[in-house]
Scaffold this motif. Sequence first.
Motif, mmCIF file in Angstrom:
data_model
loop_
_atom_site.group_PDB
_atom_site.id
_atom_site.type_symbol
_atom_site.label_atom_id
_atom_site.label_comp_id
_atom_site.label_asym_id
_atom_site.label_seq_id
_atom_site.Cartn_x
_atom_site.Cartn_y
_atom_site.Cartn_z
ATOM 1 N N GLU A 15 24.511 13.904 54.718
ATOM 2 C CA GLU A 15 25.479 13.644 53.648
ATOM 3 C C GLU A 15 26.786 14.369 53.964
ATOM 4 O O GLU A 15 26.779 15.514 54.416
ATOM 5 C CB GLU A 15 24.913 14.144 52.311
ATOM 6 C CG GLU A 15 25.428 13.399 51.106
ATOM 7 C CD GLU A 15 24.605 13.691 49.859
ATOM 8 O OE1 GLU A 15 23.994 14.771 49.776
ATOM 9 O OE2 GLU A 15 24.572 12.817 48.967
ATOM 10 N N ALA A 19 30.040 7.714 59.066
ATOM 11 C CA ALA A 19 29.153 6.767 59.742
ATOM 12 C C ALA A 19 29.991 5.639 60.313
ATOM 13 O O ALA A 19 30.819 5.067 59.602
ATOM 14 C CB ALA A 19 28.123 6.205 58.764
ATOM 15 N N SER A 79 29.961 10.286 53.766
ATOM 16 C CA SER A 79 28.831 9.479 53.302
ATOM 17 C C SER A 79 28.014 10.198 52.234
ATOM 18 O O SER A 79 27.970 11.426 52.155
ATOM 19 C CB SER A 79 27.936 9.113 54.484
ATOM 20 O OG SER A 79 27.412 10.284 55.061
ATOM 21 N N THR A 84 22.837 4.829 51.796
ATOM 22 C CA THR A 84 21.668 4.410 52.571
ATOM 23 C C THR A 84 21.380 2.935 52.298
ATOM 24 O O THR A 84 21.140 2.531 51.161
ATOM 25 C CB THR A 84 20.437 5.252 52.196
ATOM 26 O OG1 THR A 84 20.667 6.605 52.610
ATOM 27 C CG2 THR A 84 19.170 4.729 52.853
ATOM 28 N N VAL A 108 21.259 8.108 55.075
ATOM 29 C CA VAL A 108 22.051 9.302 54.800
ATOM 30 C C VAL A 108 21.134 10.326 54.165
ATOM 31 O O VAL A 108 20.576 10.107 53.084
ATOM 32 C CB VAL A 108 23.237 8.988 53.880
ATOM 33 C CG1 VAL A 108 24.053 10.254 53.633
ATOM 34 C CG2 VAL A 108 24.099 7.893 54.473
#
Lengths: 110, 114
Positions: A15, A19, A79, A84, A108
Amino acid sequence: SQQGEEDPQALSIQEGENATMNCSYKTSINNLQWYRQNSGRGLVHLILIRSNEREKHSGRLRVTLDTSKKSSSLLITASRAADTASYFCASHSGTYKYIFGTGTRLKVLA
Amino acid sequence: DVKVTQSSRYLVKRTGEKVFLECVQDMDHENMFWYRQDPGLGLRLIYFSYDVKMKEKGDIPEGYSVSREKKERFSLILESASTNQTSMYLCASSLRTSRGGEQFFGPGTRLTVL
């Protein structure tokens, strides 16, 4: 196969990290779109970039398009666990057809 | 908000059965699509419809047919289900545009054929 390709196939990050996922396609396009799919659900549209655009932003999303290389990338900044999901690109070339990539599974970790 | 609904989330059928998958959208979209999604293969187009009673074959139409009698409803029919049709089926709709606008997807139907 007409399917586009995405890489990586799977990505696991912490986290707060960024990404990046990439998409390649095979024909000239009008636009390229990115979609998100939460596990076992339908796809949700995230962002559309036209063939005459090189970069586009929407919130924490940044999409680039390189038509000379027939490729696009999606960057998710900072993120969160809620990011996810699987992410798909879809290229559109002027007919009714959208050519989807094979997807990147993003996880994540909190 | 555009809403696309599919008749079932999960469906289990036997080989040889005739299967109907229904899709309804509430935004007066001209275009409707049926895809199947399999691991590692992404989404593949089965059929597309651009108007009532109009249809076009996609990449993998074999073993499937479709019906669009009303603008809001697009049905996918498996004439005689087979085990290789076990898959996730996704319906989508979009406005008619040559520039390829956003597609709106239903939640999907996970079909298992035994």
